[in-house]
Design a protein around this motif. Structure first.
Motif, PDB file in Angstrom:
ATOM      1  N   UNK A  60       0.824  -1.210   0.000  1.00 35.52           N
ATOM      2  CA  UNK A  60       0.000   0.000   0.000  1.00 35.52           C
ATOM      3  C   UNK A  60       0.865   1.270   0.000  1.00 35.52           C
ATOM      4  N   UNK A  61       1.897   1.312   0.837  1.00 36.76           N
ATOM      5  CA  UNK A  61       2.738   2.509   0.910  1.00 36.76           C
ATOM      6  C   UNK A  61       3.608   2.635  -0.337  1.00 36.76           C
ATOM      7  N   UNK A  62       4.116   1.527  -0.866  1.00 37.01           N
ATOM      8  CA  UNK A  62       4.867   1.593  -2.119  1.00 37.01           C
ATOM      9  C   UNK A  62       3.995   2.150  -3.237  1.00 37.01           C
ATOM     10  N   UNK A  63       2.745   1.727  -3.272  1.00 35.40           N
ATOM     11  CA  UNK A  63       1.811   2.230  -4.288  1.00 35.40           C
ATOM     12  C   UNK A  63       1.579   3.729  -4.089  1.00 35.40           C
ATOM     13  N   UNK A  64       1.469   4.155  -2.846  1.00 31.25           N
ATOM     14  CA  UNK A  64       1.269   5.577  -2.559  1.00 31.25           C
ATOM     15  C   UNK A  64       2.491   6.385  -2.990  1.00 31.25           C
ATOM     16  N   UNK A  65       3.683   5.885  -2.706  1.00 30.90           N
ATOM     17  CA  UNK A  65       4.905   6.564  -3.140  1.00 30.90           C
ATOM     18  C   UNK A  65       4.927   6.701  -4.655  1.00 30.90           C
ATOM     19  N   UNK A  66       4.582   5.641  -5.356  1.00 30.29           N
ATOM     20  CA  UNK A  66       4.560   5.680  -6.815  1.00 30.29           C
ATOM     21  C   UNK A  66       3.535   6.701  -7.313  1.00 30.29           C
ATOM     22  N   UNK A  67       2.370   6.707  -6.693  1.00 32.60           N
ATOM     23  CA  UNK A  67       1.320   7.655  -7.061  1.00 32.60           C
ATOM     24  C   UNK A  67       1.802   9.106  -6.874  1.00 32.60           C
ATOM     25  N   UNK A  68       2.578   9.348  -5.825  1.00 34.39           N
ATOM     26  CA  UNK A  68       3.098  10.681  -5.543  1.00 34.39           C
ATOM     27  C   UNK A  68       4.356  11.012  -6.341  1.00 34.39           C
ATOM     28  N   UNK A  69       4.891  10.031  -7.070  1.00 35.88           N
ATOM     29  CA  UNK A  69       6.118  10.250  -7.829  1.00 35.88           C
ATOM     30  C   UNK A  69       7.349  10.355  -6.955  1.00 35.88           C
ATOM     31  N   UNK A  70       7.323   9.690  -5.805  1.00 37.73           N
ATOM     32  CA  UNK A  70       8.433   9.740  -4.851  1.00 37.73           C
ATOM     33  C   UNK A  70       9.235   8.452  -4.938  1.00 37.73           C
ATOM     34  N   UNK A  71      10.535   8.600  -5.149  1.00 35.40           N
ATOM     35  CA  UNK A  71      11.457   7.469  -5.129  1.00 35.40           C
ATOM     36  C   UNK A  71      12.359   7.658  -3.916  1.00 35.40           C
ATOM     37  N   UNK A  72      12.295   6.707  -3.002  1.00 36.20           N
ATOM     38  CA  UNK A  72      13.153   6.809  -1.819  1.00 36.20           C
ATOM     39  C   UNK A  72      14.598   6.523  -2.201  1.00 36.20           C
ATOM     40  N   UNK A  73      15.525   7.297  -1.642  1.00 35.51           N
ATOM     41  CA  UNK A  73      16.941   7.037  -1.917  1.00 35.51           C
ATOM     42  C   UNK A  73      17.408   5.786  -1.183  1.00 35.51           C
ATOM     43  N   UNK A  74      18.595   5.339  -1.517  1.00 37.51           N
ATOM     44  CA  UNK A  74      19.238   4.292  -0.726  1.00 37.51           C
ATOM     45  C   UNK A  74      19.548   4.887   0.641  1.00 37.51           C
ATOM     46  N   UNK A  75      19.406   4.097   1.708  1.00 38.86           N
ATOM     47  CA  UNK A  75      19.694   4.660   3.035  1.00 38.86           C
ATOM     48  C   UNK A  75      21.158   5.073   3.142  1.00 38.86           C
ATOM     49  N   UNK A  76      21.411   6.303   3.564  1.00 41.25           N
ATOM     50  CA  UNK A  76      22.805   6.723   3.728  1.00 41.25           C
ATOM     51  C   UNK A  76      23.516   5.881   4.783  1.00 41.25           C
ATOM     52  N   UNK A  77      24.799   5.653   4.564  1.00 32.96           N
ATOM     53  CA  UNK A  77      25.590   4.909   5.536  1.00 32.96           C
ATOM     54  C   UNK A  77      26.054   5.878   6.627  1.00 32.96           C
ATOM     55  N   UNK A  78      26.174   5.403   7.862  1.00 42.69           N
ATOM     56  CA  UNK A  78      26.632   6.284   8.947  1.00 42.69           C
ATOM     57  C   UNK A  78      28.017   6.858   8.654  1.00 42.69           C
ATOM     58  N   UNK A  79      28.217   8.110   9.079  1.00 42.86           N
ATOM     59  CA  UNK A  79      29.505   8.774   8.879  1.00 42.86           C
ATOM     60  C   UNK A  79      30.327   8.796  10.168  1.00 42.86           C
ATOM     61  N   UNK A  80      29.832   8.143  11.215  1.00 42.71           N
ATOM     62  CA  UNK A  80      30.539   8.094  12.498  1.00 42.71           C
ATOM     63  C   UNK A  80      30.144   6.787  13.197  1.00 42.71           C
ATOM     64  N   UNK A  81      30.394   6.703  14.473  1.00 48.86           N
ATOM     65  CA  UNK A  81      30.171   5.486  15.235  1.00 48.86           C
ATOM     66  C   UNK A  81      28.764   5.453  15.836  1.00 48.86           C
ATOM     67  N   UNK A  82      27.785   5.048  15.026  1.00 48.35           N
ATOM     68  CA  UNK A  82      26.404   4.919  15.486  1.00 48.35           C
ATOM     69  C   UNK A  82      25.654   3.990  14.559  1.00 48.35           C
ATOM     70  N   UNK A  83      24.496   3.558  14.992  1.00 46.90           N
ATOM     71  CA  UNK A  83      23.607   2.737  14.177  1.00 46.90           C
ATOM     72  C   UNK A  83      22.616   3.655  13.462  1.00 46.90           C
ATOM     73  N   UNK A  84      22.287   3.387  12.209  1.00 44.51           N
ATOM     74  CA  UNK A  84      21.329   4.249  11.511  1.00 44.51           C
ATOM     75  C   UNK A  84      19.908   4.128  12.070  1.00 44.51           C
ATOM     76  N   UNK A  85      19.622   2.992  12.701  1.00 42.94           N
ATOM     77  CA  UNK A  85      18.324   2.804  13.362  1.00 42.94           C
ATOM     78  C   UNK A  85      18.465   1.741  14.435  1.00 42.94           C
ATOM     79  N   UNK A  86      17.548   1.802  15.402  1.00 38.98           N
ATOM     80  CA  UNK A  86      17.458   0.793  16.450  1.00 38.98           C
ATOM     81  C   UNK A  86      15.985   0.444  16.603  1.00 38.98           C
TER      82      UNK A  86
END
Length: 155
Positions: free
Chosen positions: A4-30
């Motif tokens: 459903x959300x992928x379809x919504x993104x397509x409908x809005x013309x939004x392409x998500x970028x590749x997740x950026x890699x961390x530039x320091x000592x941390x996790x991008x998500x927990x």
């Protein structure tokens, strides 16, 4: 099959970028329980900074809005990675926090923050409405104008 959300993104013309890699000592998500907390995301796109400088000095309000939207897309890219590629797992955008590298006299924080808030509502509907904090600071890493993080409830 796209969700459903992928379809919504397509409908809005939004392409998500590749997740950026961390530039320091941390996790991008927990992930903790039913929440995923996303680390601060800046204006990276395809491994390069797209916006740098200080709002009110080198960066216009309009460019700050574009930078904030890019940060929000990077936040969503991290959420997608945390959810194994399935953004339909997002139940609620709980909170967004933004830090704006700006001059002391800058006062348009709410307007610039709306670039992220409105995007979440466009994509997730009522589940995209959230609490938020947007504050001005005197510097940010890599001299970016915006850093954005977020907390999401997931299934």
């Amino acid at each position: 099959m796209a969700g459903r959300i992928d379809a919504r993104l397509e409908q809005l013309g939004i392409v998500l970028p590749e997740p950026p890699v961390p530039v320091a000592s941390y996790q991008p998500y927990v992930i903790s329980g039913n929440q995923v907390v996303i680390a601060g995301q800046v204006t990276f796109l395809d491994g390069k900074l797209r916006h740098v400088g200080r709002i009110g000095e080198d960066v216009s309000v309009e460019e700050a809005e574009a930078a904030t939207r890019l940060c929000a897309l990077n936040v969503l890219a991290q959420v997608r990675a945390a959810c194994g590629g399935d953004l339909d797992r997002v139940r609620k955008v709980v909170r967004l926090n933004a830090f704006f590298n700006c001059t002391p006299d800058f006062r348009d924080h709410p307007r610039v923050m709306n670039a992220a808030s409105d995007l979440m509502a466009e994509i997730f509907g009522e589940d995209g409405r959230h609490t938020r904090v947007g504050v001005g600071v005197n510097s940010l890493p890599l001299n970016v104008p915006v850093e954005l993080d977020g907390t999401f409830e997931i299934s």
